[in-house]
Design an enzyme around this catalytic site. Structure first.
Site, PDB file in Angstrom:
ATOM      1  CG  HIS A 128      -0.236  -0.094   2.540  1.00  8.06           C
ATOM      2  ND1 HIS A 128       0.536   0.931   3.067  1.00  8.06           N
ATOM      3  CD2 HIS A 128      -0.204  -1.105   3.463  1.00  8.06           C
ATOM      4  CE1 HIS A 128       1.020   0.569   4.241  1.00  8.06           C
ATOM      5  NE2 HIS A 128       0.587  -0.671   4.518  1.00  8.06           N
TER       6      HIS A 128
ATOM      7  CB  CYS B  25       2.234  -3.387   5.316  1.00 12.72           C
ATOM      8  SG  CYS B  25       0.694  -4.130   5.885  1.00 12.72           S
TER       9      CYS B  25
END
Length: 464
Positions: free
Chosen positions: A391, A407
């Site tokens: 992301h 992440c």
């Protein structure tokens, strides 16, 4: 300056030769590069002390340096001759080897200096009657960074002359470690043109082979650029059709089935190329609704030139599915197809918190926190049924560092391009090492059009 270059080459090959280091230091000293000179003198050890403290005649030093330089020059000339001989041998092998597609034919090779630009052409066969100059060229991209790679590529192509189109343009891909680099502006390596009598004319665009400055036709360069962008579209569309087929047990009926609102947004949008060639690509998947990787279907043959009878505008160059590789050691994320690298981005990770495993893109969402400026940026791609995702970020300074909770963080421009490049179902592999540090990002980003609504206002994402 030439002497300096040759001496540098010499000490690279003979790093234990103290006299070589001493002479290289003297050259740097003459050029006013004191720092480099002192480094070389330190490497030369006792030789420096002996020659600087004693009165060695200058002509003795000059004679020794001359003999050392001559040895290096002679070695370089021999290497150049070997390269030329290797390329010639590959071509001459065709004289005695029957072609697979035409067993009765035997290839003869002649070398002639032809056009006024003094570009070298190698002609298979005896005639030099060229036809099809106005035929739209077919493109391919091959490894052509070194003379050995060009010779190998050329040999593979000429061993199947029956499968060659009338006019083929071969773009040259650079190699970095095990990767071939796919770039938007790849140079023309050489062209192959089939004549009326089935002979094939080879024309090199490599200045080392033709001892010239070959010029590239602007129209051909423009067509090559369009072909490169087209192949990216076809690769993305192929992966999307495969994902839909695996999920639904049937091939999609039309392109709109791939471009639906979240959560069925297999594609982020479409392009004119996708619209034009959807039917042709879809036909390859009709009736092949299996869990097996459909892109493997007889496509492990390598990037062979398309047949002139089978070639169409929708021929997919890439023979392996699109994948994502994340390198936790070098903080890189690459988009690849087999050993061809299309992109290489810099990313932020979580150190030991980032799992080394295999995933697939299971969700693709625009503005995962309801805003492009949120914690997860303007795009998010979930990794399987986990709490990890690729992301964006509102902390761009964290890119290249281990500051996430696991992440993969990307810059806004990079994550938005990646969102368009990788369809739902794309495999993601995370591990240590394997990717180069050099970034591979085009000036003009890949982007789909006609975007559907891909937001998910009903969910608050809690990725790590």
């Amino acid at each position: 300056m030439k002497d300096l270059l040759y001496l540098k080459k010499y000490v690279e090959l003979h790093s234990d030769n103290k006299m070589g280091w001493y002479l290289l230091g003297k050259e740097y000293e003459k050029n006013g590069q004191e720092g480099k000179a002192n480094y070389c003198f330190n490497q030369s050890g006792e030789v420096y002390e002996a020659f600087e403290l004693s009165k060695v005649p200058n002509d003795l030093l000059v004679d020794y340096q001359y003999r050392m330089l001559q040895l290096t020059r002679d070695k370089e000339r021999r290497l150049n001759k070997i390269r030329v001989i290797l390329l010639t041998l590959v071509m001459m092998l065709l004289i005695f080897t029957p072609t697979i597609n035409a067993p009765s034919d035997r290839a003869a090779v002649t070398v002639k200096e032809l056009d006024k630009e003094q570009q070298t052409e190698l002609v298979t066969g005896v005639a030099h009657k060229q036809v099809g100059d106005d035929t739209t060229p077919l493109f391919t991209a091959q490894a052509a960074g070194s003379s050995e790679e060009r010779a190998r590529t050329l040999s593979n192509m000429l061993s199947h002359p029956g499968s060659l189109p009338v006019n083929m343009v071969v773009l040259g891909m650079e190699r970095q470690d095990k990767w071939l680099l796919w770039k938007r502006m790849m140079p023309i390596a050489f062209t192959l043109k089939k004549n009326e009598d089935s002979t094939v004319t080879y024309k090199s665009y490599n200045p080392n082979e033709c001892d010239c400055k070959p010029t590239e036709d602007p129209k051909v360069k423009s067509s090559a650029y369009a072909w490169i962008k087209e192949q990216e579209d076809l690769l993305v569309l192929s992966r999307a059709i495969q994902t839909f087929t695996q999920q639904e047990g049937r091939a999609p009926v039309n392109l709109s089935e791939l471009v639906q609102p979240f959560p069925r947004n297999v594609l982020s949008g479409n392009t004119e190329i996708m619209k034009s060639h959807f039917g042709e690509l879809r036909a390859a998947y009709a009736g092949k609704a299996t869990g097996k990787d459909s892109l493997d279907m007889e496509q492990k043959k390598g990037n062979e030139p398309p047949s002139s009878t089978q070639a169409s505008e929708a021929d997919v160059y890439f023979k392996e599915p699109i994948e994502v590789i994340v390198d936790t050691k070098n903080h890189r994320l690459a988009v690849v197809s087999g050993n061809i690298m299309l992109r290489n981005y810099k990313v932020g990770l979580g150190g030991a918190k980032t799992p080394e495993d295999e995933f697939v893109i299971s969700d693709k969402v625009v503005n995962p926190n309801g805003s492009a400026n949120g914690e997860f940026g303007s795009r998010g791609m979930q990794l399987s049924d986990s709490r990890y995702a690729i992301h964006g970020t509102d902390e761009p300074e964290s890119i290249g560092r281990d500051e996430s909770n696991g992440c993969v963080r990307m810059l806004k421009e990079d994550v938005e391009e990646l969102f368009d490049l990788i369809p739902m179902g794309t495999k993601v592999r995370i591990g240590k090492g394997g990717l180069p540090l050099d970034l591979l990002i085009p000036t003009e980003r890949y982007q789909t059009q006609n975007r559907q609504d891909q937001t998910n206002p009903h969910k608050t994402y809690r990725w790590l």
